[in-house]
Design a protein around this motif. Sequence first.
Motif, PDB file in Angstrom:
ATOM      1  N   GLN A 169       0.672  -0.975   0.042  1.00  0.00           N
ATOM      2  CA  GLN A 169       0.186  -0.331  -0.093  1.00  0.00           C
ATOM      3  C   GLN A 169       0.608   1.368   0.222  1.00  0.00           C
ATOM      4  OE1 GLN A 169      -2.904  -0.174   3.695  1.00  0.00           O
ATOM      5  NE2 GLN A 169      -4.169   0.036   2.116  1.00  0.00           N
ATOM      6  N   SER A 170       0.007   2.632  -0.683  1.00  0.00           N
ATOM      7  CA  SER A 170       1.305   3.420  -1.229  1.00  0.00           C
ATOM      8  C   SER A 170       0.225   4.374  -0.492  1.00  0.00           C
ATOM      9  CB  SER A 170       1.864   3.578  -2.080  1.00  0.00           C
ATOM     10  OG  SER A 170       2.208   2.870  -2.454  1.00  0.00           O
ATOM     11  N   PHE A 171       0.959   5.737   0.039  1.00  0.00           N
ATOM     12  CA  PHE A 171      -0.163   6.634   0.771  1.00  0.00           C
ATOM     13  C   PHE A 171       0.940   7.886   0.545  1.00  0.00           C
ATOM     14  CE2 PHE A 171      -1.440   2.971   2.900  1.00  0.00           C
ATOM     15  CZ  PHE A 171      -2.860   3.236   2.991  1.00  0.00           C
ATOM     16  N   LYS A 172       0.421   9.289   0.189  1.00  0.00           N
ATOM     17  CA  LYS A 172       1.292  10.035  -0.072  1.00  0.00           C
ATOM     18  C   LYS A 172      -0.320  11.176   1.004  1.00  0.00           C
ATOM     19  CE  LYS A 172      -0.813  12.336  -4.637  1.00  0.00           C
ATOM     20  NZ  LYS A 172      -0.641  12.660  -5.355  1.00  0.00           N
ATOM     21  N   ILE A 173       0.848  12.210   0.975  1.00  0.00           N
ATOM     22  CA  ILE A 173       0.373  13.778   1.981  1.00  0.00           C
ATOM     23  C   ILE A 173       0.514  14.589   1.207  1.00  0.00           C
ATOM     24  CG2 ILE A 173       0.274  12.639   4.224  1.00  0.00           C
ATOM     25  CD1 ILE A 173       2.937  14.667   5.473  1.00  0.00           C
ATOM     26  N   LYS A 174      -0.257  16.216   0.408  1.00  0.00           N
ATOM     27  CA  LYS A 174       0.429  16.837   0.355  1.00  0.00           C
ATOM     28  C   LYS A 174      -0.692  18.360   1.115  1.00  0.00           C
ATOM     29  CE  LYS A 174      -2.029  17.148  -3.831  1.00  0.00           C
ATOM     30  NZ  LYS A 174      -2.375  17.651  -4.978  1.00  0.00           N
ATOM     31  N   LYS A 175      -0.115  19.486   1.005  1.00  0.00           N
ATOM     32  CA  LYS A 175      -0.656  20.892   1.319  1.00  0.00           C
ATOM     33  C   LYS A 175      -2.155  20.962   0.881  1.00  0.00           C
ATOM     34  CE  LYS A 175       3.345  22.933   2.113  1.00  0.00           C
ATOM     35  NZ  LYS A 175       4.142  24.032   1.933  1.00  0.00           N
ATOM     36  N   GLN A 176      -2.791  20.708   1.630  1.00  0.00           N
ATOM     37  CA  GLN A 176      -4.163  21.165   1.128  1.00  0.00           C
ATOM     38  C   GLN A 176      -4.191  23.215   0.790  1.00  0.00           C
ATOM     39  OE1 GLN A 176      -7.411  20.195   0.838  1.00  0.00           O
ATOM     40  NE2 GLN A 176      -8.461  22.337   0.418  1.00  0.00           N
ATOM     41  N   LEU A 177      -4.564  23.435  -0.137  1.00  0.00           N
ATOM     42  CA  LEU A 177      -5.030  24.645  -0.523  1.00  0.00           C
ATOM     43  C   LEU A 177      -5.706  25.491  -0.258  1.00  0.00           C
ATOM     44  CD1 LEU A 177      -2.474  24.453  -3.560  1.00  0.00           C
ATOM     45  CD2 LEU A 177      -1.620  24.811  -0.860  1.00  0.00           C
ATOM     46  N   ASN A 178      -5.825  26.643  -0.047  1.00  0.00           N
ATOM     47  CA  ASN A 178      -6.760  27.509   0.035  1.00  0.00           C
ATOM     48  C   ASN A 178      -7.881  27.827  -1.949  1.00  0.00           C
ATOM     49  OD1 ASN A 178      -5.874  29.681  -0.020  1.00  0.00           O
ATOM     50  ND2 ASN A 178      -6.044  30.653   1.566  1.00  0.00           N
ATOM     51  N   ASP A 179      -8.229  28.404  -2.124  1.00  0.00           N
ATOM     52  CA  ASP A 179      -8.818  29.754  -2.553  1.00  0.00           C
ATOM     53  C   ASP A 179      -7.601  30.448  -3.114  1.00  0.00           C
ATOM     54  OD1 ASP A 179     -11.145  27.828  -2.752  1.00  0.00           O
ATOM     55  OD2 ASP A 179     -12.205  30.077  -1.899  1.00  0.00           O
ATOM     56  N   LYS A 180      -6.801  30.866  -2.292  1.00  0.00           N
ATOM     57  CA  LYS A 180      -6.085  31.996  -3.169  1.00  0.00           C
ATOM     58  C   LYS A 180      -4.217  30.815  -3.182  1.00  0.00           C
ATOM     59  CE  LYS A 180      -7.679  36.082  -0.273  1.00  0.00           C
ATOM     60  NZ  LYS A 180      -7.276  36.822   0.660  1.00  0.00           N
ATOM     61  N   GLU A 181      -3.902  30.133  -3.324  1.00  0.00           N
ATOM     62  CA  GLU A 181      -3.370  29.102  -3.313  1.00  0.00           C
ATOM     63  C   GLU A 181      -2.508  28.670  -2.486  1.00  0.00           C
ATOM     64  OE1 GLU A 181      -2.725  26.874  -5.988  1.00  0.00           O
ATOM     65  OE2 GLU A 181      -4.719  27.301  -7.171  1.00  0.00           O
ATOM     66  N   GLN A 182      -3.079  28.895  -1.386  1.00  0.00           N
ATOM     67  CA  GLN A 182      -2.293  29.346  -0.146  1.00  0.00           C
ATOM     68  C   GLN A 182      -2.455  27.917   1.501  1.00  0.00           C
ATOM     69  OE1 GLN A 182      -3.516  32.730   1.567  1.00  0.00           O
ATOM     70  NE2 GLN A 182      -2.061  33.836   0.427  1.00  0.00           N
ATOM     71  N   HIS A 183      -1.381  28.115   2.067  1.00  0.00           N
ATOM     72  CA  HIS A 183      -1.337  26.225   3.074  1.00  0.00           C
ATOM     73  C   HIS A 183      -1.946  27.157   4.070  1.00  0.00           C
ATOM     74  CE1 HIS A 183       0.633  23.428   5.003  1.00  0.00           C
ATOM     75  NE2 HIS A 183      -0.508  22.591   5.013  1.00  0.00           N
ATOM     76  N   GLU A 184      -3.091  26.758   4.776  1.00  0.00           N
ATOM     77  CA  GLU A 184      -3.556  26.948   5.807  1.00  0.00           C
ATOM     78  C   GLU A 184      -3.153  25.816   7.157  1.00  0.00           C
ATOM     79  OE1 GLU A 184      -7.316  29.017   5.259  1.00  0.00           O
ATOM     80  OE2 GLU A 184      -6.207  30.538   4.668  1.00  0.00           O
ATOM     81  N   GLY A 185      -2.330  24.753   6.323  1.00  0.00           N
ATOM     82  CA  GLY A 185      -2.263  24.080   7.975  1.00  0.00           C
ATOM     83  C   GLY A 185      -2.619  22.953   7.975  1.00  0.00           C
TER      84      GLY A 185
END
Length: 73
Positions: free
Chosen positions: A21-37
């Motif tokens: 099994q393979s997993f990945k994590i990536k940043k969730q970006l808002n409408d302004k393409e900014q990462h909020e955590g």
Amino acid sequence: MAKWKKTSWDNEQQITFKSGQSFKIKKQLNDKEQHEGSWQVWVWSNDNDDWDWIDNFSPMWYAKENVMKLGDK
């Protein structure tokens, strides 16, 4: 033991368990393409040869902890 590997300049990371099994994590970006955590968790699907979204978690360590639990199943 499986180890996380950074796969992009944006701190996207992947892990593959002995089970295959393979997993990945990536940043969730808002409408302004900014990462909020928040981090998206994805699993590789052999059925459609693509990543399937599982859920979002915050912060990163908690996203990784949840992946580790999923990988133990």
